[in-house]
Design an enzyme around this catalytic site. Structure first.
Site, PDB file in Angstrom:
ATOM      1  N   ASN A 101       0.856  -1.191   0.000  1.00 41.71           N
ATOM      2  CA  ASN A 101       0.000   0.000   0.000  1.00 41.71           C
ATOM      3  C   ASN A 101       0.888   1.235   0.000  1.00 41.71           C
ATOM      4  O   ASN A 101       1.890   1.280   0.708  1.00 41.71           O
ATOM      5  CB  ASN A 101      -0.903   0.023   1.237  1.00 41.71           C
ATOM      6  CG  ASN A 101      -1.609   1.363   1.409  1.00 41.71           C
ATOM      7  OD1 ASN A 101      -1.045   2.322   1.940  1.00 41.71           O
ATOM      8  ND2 ASN A 101      -2.840   1.444   0.961  1.00 41.71           N
TER       9      ASN A 101
ATOM     10  N   THR B   4      -4.787   0.027  -2.938  1.00 40.37           N
ATOM     11  CA  THR B   4      -5.181   1.240  -2.220  1.00 40.37           C
ATOM     12  C   THR B   4      -6.247   0.870  -1.204  1.00 40.37           C
ATOM     13  O   THR B   4      -7.017  -0.080  -1.416  1.00 40.37           O
ATOM     14  CB  THR B   4      -5.749   2.322  -3.157  1.00 40.37           C
ATOM     15  OG1 THR B   4      -7.050   1.910  -3.620  1.00 40.37           O
ATOM     16  CG2 THR B   4      -4.842   2.556  -4.351  1.00 40.37           C
ATOM     17  N   GLU B   5      -6.304   1.607  -0.107  1.00 44.01           N
ATOM     18  CA  GLU B   5      -7.316   1.329   0.911  1.00 44.01           C
ATOM     19  C   GLU B   5      -8.728   1.532   0.372  1.00 44.01           C
ATOM     20  O   GLU B   5      -9.696   1.020   0.924  1.00 44.01           O
ATOM     21  CB  GLU B   5      -7.098   2.198   2.154  1.00 44.01           C
ATOM     22  CG  GLU B   5      -7.183   3.687   1.947  1.00 44.01           C
ATOM     23  CD  GLU B   5      -5.845   4.331   1.606  1.00 44.01           C
ATOM     24  OE1 GLU B   5      -5.624   5.464   2.035  1.00 44.01           O
ATOM     25  OE2 GLU B   5      -5.022   3.689   0.917  1.00 44.01           O
ATOM     26  N   ALA B   6      -8.834   2.288  -0.738  1.00 41.25           N
ATOM     27  CA  ALA B   6     -10.149   2.519  -1.339  1.00 41.25           C
ATOM     28  C   ALA B   6     -10.696   1.283  -2.031  1.00 41.25           C
ATOM     29  O   ALA B   6     -11.880   1.232  -2.371  1.00 41.25           O
ATOM     30  CB  ALA B   6     -10.056   3.667  -2.346  1.00 41.25           C
ATOM     31  N   GLY B   7      -9.837   0.267  -2.292  1.00 43.78           N
ATOM     32  CA  GLY B   7     -10.332  -0.986  -2.848  1.00 43.78           C
ATOM     33  C   GLY B   7      -9.680  -1.462  -4.125  1.00 43.78           C
ATOM     34  O   GLY B   7     -10.018  -2.527  -4.631  1.00 43.78           O
TER      35      GLY B   7
END
Length: 663
Positions: free
Chosen positions: A297, A323-326
Site C-alpha cells: 500500500n 489502495t485502501e479505497a479498494g
C-alpha cells in the site's frame, strides 16, 4: 405496482430532518455525490433546515476548497462530525478546532467497518487499530476538541488482550453514488472508479428505518441491468437522483476515464519518468524496500512516487499495489485520481480492503510523515494548527508487516541539488519534522517496538531505523555531512553508530537495475573465496532480509560457493548495515546451522549494531550454535586465526600421539 424511485434532488433533501445522522460516500476527489451535497447546501442556505446534523464519513470527500463535504460548513447545519479526514473540508475542520461543533477523528477502516456493524444491528466494533495512539481513550479517544465529551471508544480486555471497542452510531440518511439506476432503484457502477462502502452504508441506513438517496448519471429501464452488475439492490434505495455531468465527474480533475473505471486496459510503458529531485530520491530509496511477490500500500504525497519508480525499474509485475479505497493491482493513480488504479486486477469494497489490511495482509506500506520524534512516533493527523485527520493511516501502519515512512527532512521551501551522484542542501526548509515530541500520536513507535514491527524513516538526505534503543541513523546520502546537514536540524540526538552511505545509484539520473536487487540476482557478487587461507568472505553490508525467500536465496548462493571450494571452509560475514526483521532471526539461524552441519569448518561475523549482535547471539544460542558475533572486523578475523592456530596445534598433538603409539 412498482414504485418509481426517481425523484429530484430537492424532493430527496426534503426528507432529511433536523438532528439526523447522515453518511456520505467518496474518496479524496473520486466518487463524490456532488449533486446531493449541493442540494443539501442549497436547501439549508434557502430555508435554514435541516439543522444540527451528524455527518459520518470515511475518507475525505472534497477538493479542500469548498466542494464535496466542504459545502456543509454553514453555521448550524452540522452539530457533530465523525470522520477519518477533515482536511478535505477545511471550514468544517475550523469549526471543530474552534469548539463550534463536536467532532471525532477515527481511523478510516474502523468507520468503514462500522457501517457493517450498523447494518447488522450490532452495538459496535472490536479492533486493535488505534491502540496507543490519540484514538485510544487513554490518550484522547479520538475527540478533536473540548466540546466533544461523549466517549465512543473504550479499552476492553478480551482473554487477557487489550482491544478497543468502537461504539456504532445509527444512521438515518445515506448519500451513495452509482452509474446507472432503474426505476426500482437497482444501482450499477460500471463507470465508477471505486465501489467504496456504498452497499454497507445503504444497508445501515435502511435497516435503521432511514432513507437511502442514490446519485446516478443515467436512468435505464427495468430489467436492463444484469443481476451481477447491480451493486446496490433496489430494496435498499428510497430515492434516485439523476445528476448532470458537472456534478457527476469521476473526480474533480477527470470527467471520465474508462481505464480507471476498468472498462478498458491501456499500455503503461509510456508513463512519464519523474524528474530527479528530492521527491524522486525518497521514492527511489523507499522502492528498495519493496517485497517481491508482496502486497503493498502506498500513501499520498512522497510515497506516491514509488509507483512511478517501480514502473520505470520494471518492478511492477513483481509486486501487487493496492489502495485502501479498494483497488488491487495495476498502476496506482495520483493527483485527483488518487485511490484508483489503471489496469487494476480487481476493485473490492473499502471495508473488505480494510479487513484484509487489519488481518495482516499487507507485506509493506509506505506512508508520509509530518512529524517524527525520538521514540519513533509519527504524526500525520494534527499539526501546525491544522486538523487534517488520520485517514487510513492508523489501520495501515499498525498492521503492515513492514513500514516505511517517507518525506523530506524539513518542510516549507526546501531546495536541494543533485550533481555527480551527490546531494547538496541549497536551502533548508522552514519547519522541522524531527521533534522531541510529536503534537499528536498517529503511529506509536513504542507499540511497534513491542510487536517487533520493522520500521524505517526515509528522507532525501538520510534514513533512520526504529530500534529498541530509539531512532538510529543508518544511512546518509553521498555529499551530506551529518554534523552540518542532519543533527543541527533535529530537536533530538538520534543514535549514530557507523551509518552507511545510501546507494549512490539513487542519485544518478539513470536506471538503477532495482529488479536485480529485489530478486537477489547479484547476491553471488557478495561472496568471495580465498583458497590460500580457505576463508569464505560474505559481505552483507546494506543487504536486507525482506521475506523468508531472501534467506533461501542466500543459502543457495553460499552452498554453491562452498561446493565449488570442494572442502569445509571458514566463513567471515560482514553484517554492518544488514537488516532483518525479528520474525526471520530463527530462519536465518537455521540457515547457519545447516551450513555448519554440511559446509563450514567455523564461522564468525561482525557488526557495529549492538542490537543486531544481541539478537543474532540469541538466535544462534537457541539452536545450540556458538555465537561468534563480534563488534569489529579485526576481532572476527582474530578469532578465526586463533581457531586455525588451535586446530593446527591439535593436529600436531594428534601426530605426536600417533608417532608415540607407533614407537
Amino acid at each position: 405496482m412498482k414504485k418509481n424511485k426517481v425523484t429530484s434532488a430537492a424532493e430527496a433533501m426534503a426528507l432529511i430532518r433536523d438532528g439526523d445522522v447522515v453518511t456520505t460516500t467518496g474518496f479524496v476527489q473520486s466518487c463524490i455525490p456532488e449533486a446531493l451535497h449541493a442540494a443539501l447546501e442549497k436547501r439549508y442556505v434557502e430555508t435554514g433546515a435541516p439543522r444540527d446534523l451528524t455527518l459520518i464519513m470515511t475518507a475525505g470527500a472534497g477538493d479542500s476548497k469548498g466542494l464535496g463535504t466542504g459545502r456543509l460548513h454553514h453555521e448550524g447545519l452540522l452539530s457533530r462530525v465523525i470522520a477519518a479526514n477533515f482536511g478535505r473540508m477545511p471550514k468544517v475542520a475550523q469549526a471543530a478546532k474552534e469548539n463550534r461543533i463536536r467532532g471525532y477523528n477515527l481511523p478510516q477502516g474502523v468507520i468503514s467497518q462500522l457501517y457493517r456493524a450498523c447494518a447488522a444491528g450490532q452495538p459496535g466494533l472490536f479492533s486493535k487499530v488505534g491502540l496507543h495512539t490519540y484514538v485510544d481513550p487513554r490518550h484522547g479517544g479520538g475527540k478533536v476538541n473540548t466540546l466533544t465529551d461523549e466517549e465512543i471508544v473504550k479499552v476492553v480486555d478480551v482473554d487477557g488482550e487489550e482491544w478497543l471497542f468502537y461504539k456504532a452510531t445509527k444512521i438515518d440518511v445515506a448519500f451513495i453514488r452509482g452509474t446507472s439506476a432503474d426505476p426500482s432503484g437497482n444501482i450499477s457502477m460500471e463507470k465508477e472508479a471505486l465501489t467504496l462502502d456504498c452497499l454497507a452504508q445503504a444497508m445501515a441506513a435502511h435497516n435503521n428505518g432511514g432513507i437511502v438517496i442514490a446519485q446516478v448519471e443515467r436512468i435505464v429501464d427495468d430489467g436492463f441491468l444484469l443481476p451481477k452488475d447491480v451493486r446496490i439492490p433496489g430494496i435498499l434505495v428510497d430515492c434516485v437522483v439523476l445528476a448532470d455531468a458537472e456534478h457527476h465527474r469521476m473526480n474533480y480533475g477527470v470527467q471520465h476515464d474508462p481505464a480507471l473505471a476498468g472498462q478498458i486496459r491501456v499500455p503503461v510503458t509510456g508513463i512519464a519518468r519523474m524528474k530527479l529531485d528530492a521527491r524522486k530520491i525518497i521514492a527511489r530509496r523507499a522502492a528498495f524496500e519493496l517485497p517481491p511477490n508482496g502486497v503493498v500500500n502506498l500513501g499520498v504525497g512522497a510515497p506516491e512516487g514509488i509507483s512511478s519508480v517501480a514502473n520505470e525499474e520494471k518492478v511492477t509485475p513483481y509486486i501487487t499495489l493496492t489502495t485502501e479505497a479498494g483497488a488491487v493491482g495495476g498502476v496506482l493513480a495520483s493527483g485527483s485520481s488518487f485511490g484508483a488504479a489503471t489496469n487494476a486486477d480487481c476493485i473490492i469494497d473499502q471495508n473488505q480492503m480494510f479487513d484484509f489490511y487489519d488481518g495482516g495482509g499487507l507485506d509493506m506500506t509506505c506512508l508520509g510523515m509530518a512529524e517524527c520524534d525520538q521514540e519513533g512516533n509519527v504524526n500525520t493527523s494534527s499539526f501546525g494548527g491544522k486538523l487534517n485527520g488520520c485517514g487510513g493511516f492508523i489501520n495501515i501502519s499498525q498492521n503492515a508487516r513492514s513500514v516505511v515512512f517517507a518525506g523530506t527532512f524539513t518542510a516549507g521551501g526546501l531546495e536541494v541539488e543533485i550533481e555527480n551522484g551527490e546531494l547538496r542542501i541549497l536551502k533548508e526548509g522552514r519547519s522541522r519534522k524531527f521533534l522531541k515530541l510529536v503534537e499528536q500520536n498517529t503511529f506509536s513507535g513504542p507499540y511497534a517496538k513491542q510487536r517487533s514491527q520493522p520500521v524505517i524513516y526515509v528522507t532525501e538526505r538520510c534514513v533512520f531505523q526504529l530500534t529498541k534503543e530509539g531512532l538510529e541513523l543508518i544511512e546518509v546520502a553521498p555529499g551530506v555531512d551529518i554534523e552540518r546537514d542532519i543533527l543541527p536540524h533535529m530537536d533530538f540526538q538520534p543514535i549514530v553508530n557507523k551509518p552507511i552511505l545510501m546507494d549512490r545509484r539513487i542519485f544518478l539520473d539513470e536506471p538503477m537495475d532495482l529488479l536485480s536487487d529485489l530478486l537477489n540476482l547479484k547476491l553471488c557478487e557478495r561472496v568471495s573465496y580465498d583458497s590460500d587461507r580457505n576463508i569464505l568472505f560474505l559481505n552483507l553490508e546494506g543487504w536486507q532480509v525482506r521475506q523468508k525467500s531472501d534467506i533461501d536465496d542466500l543459502r543457495r548462493v553460499l552452498v554453491e560457493a562452498c561446493e565449488k571450494a570442494g572442502k569445509r571452509v571458514n566463513s567471515v560475514v560482514n553484517h554492518d548495515g544488514f537488516r532483518i526483521s525479528e520474525a526471520f532471526y530463527d530462519d536465518y539461524a537455521g540457515m547457519i546451522e545447516y551450513l555448519m552441519e554440511h559446509y563450514y569448518a567455523t564461522t564468525t561475523r561482525y557488526t557495529t549494531n549492538a542490537f543486531l549482535r544481541l539478537k543474532m547471539q540469541e538466535a544462534l544460542k537457541k539452536r545450540g550454535l556458538a555465537p561468534h558475533v563480534f563488534e569489529r572486523k579485526e576481532d572476527a578475523h582474530a578469532f578465526l586465526e586463533r581457531h586455525d592456530m588451535f586446530n593446527a596445534a591439535m593436529g600436531e598433538v594428534e601426530e605426536d600421539n600417533e608417532a608415540a603409539a607407533a614407537a
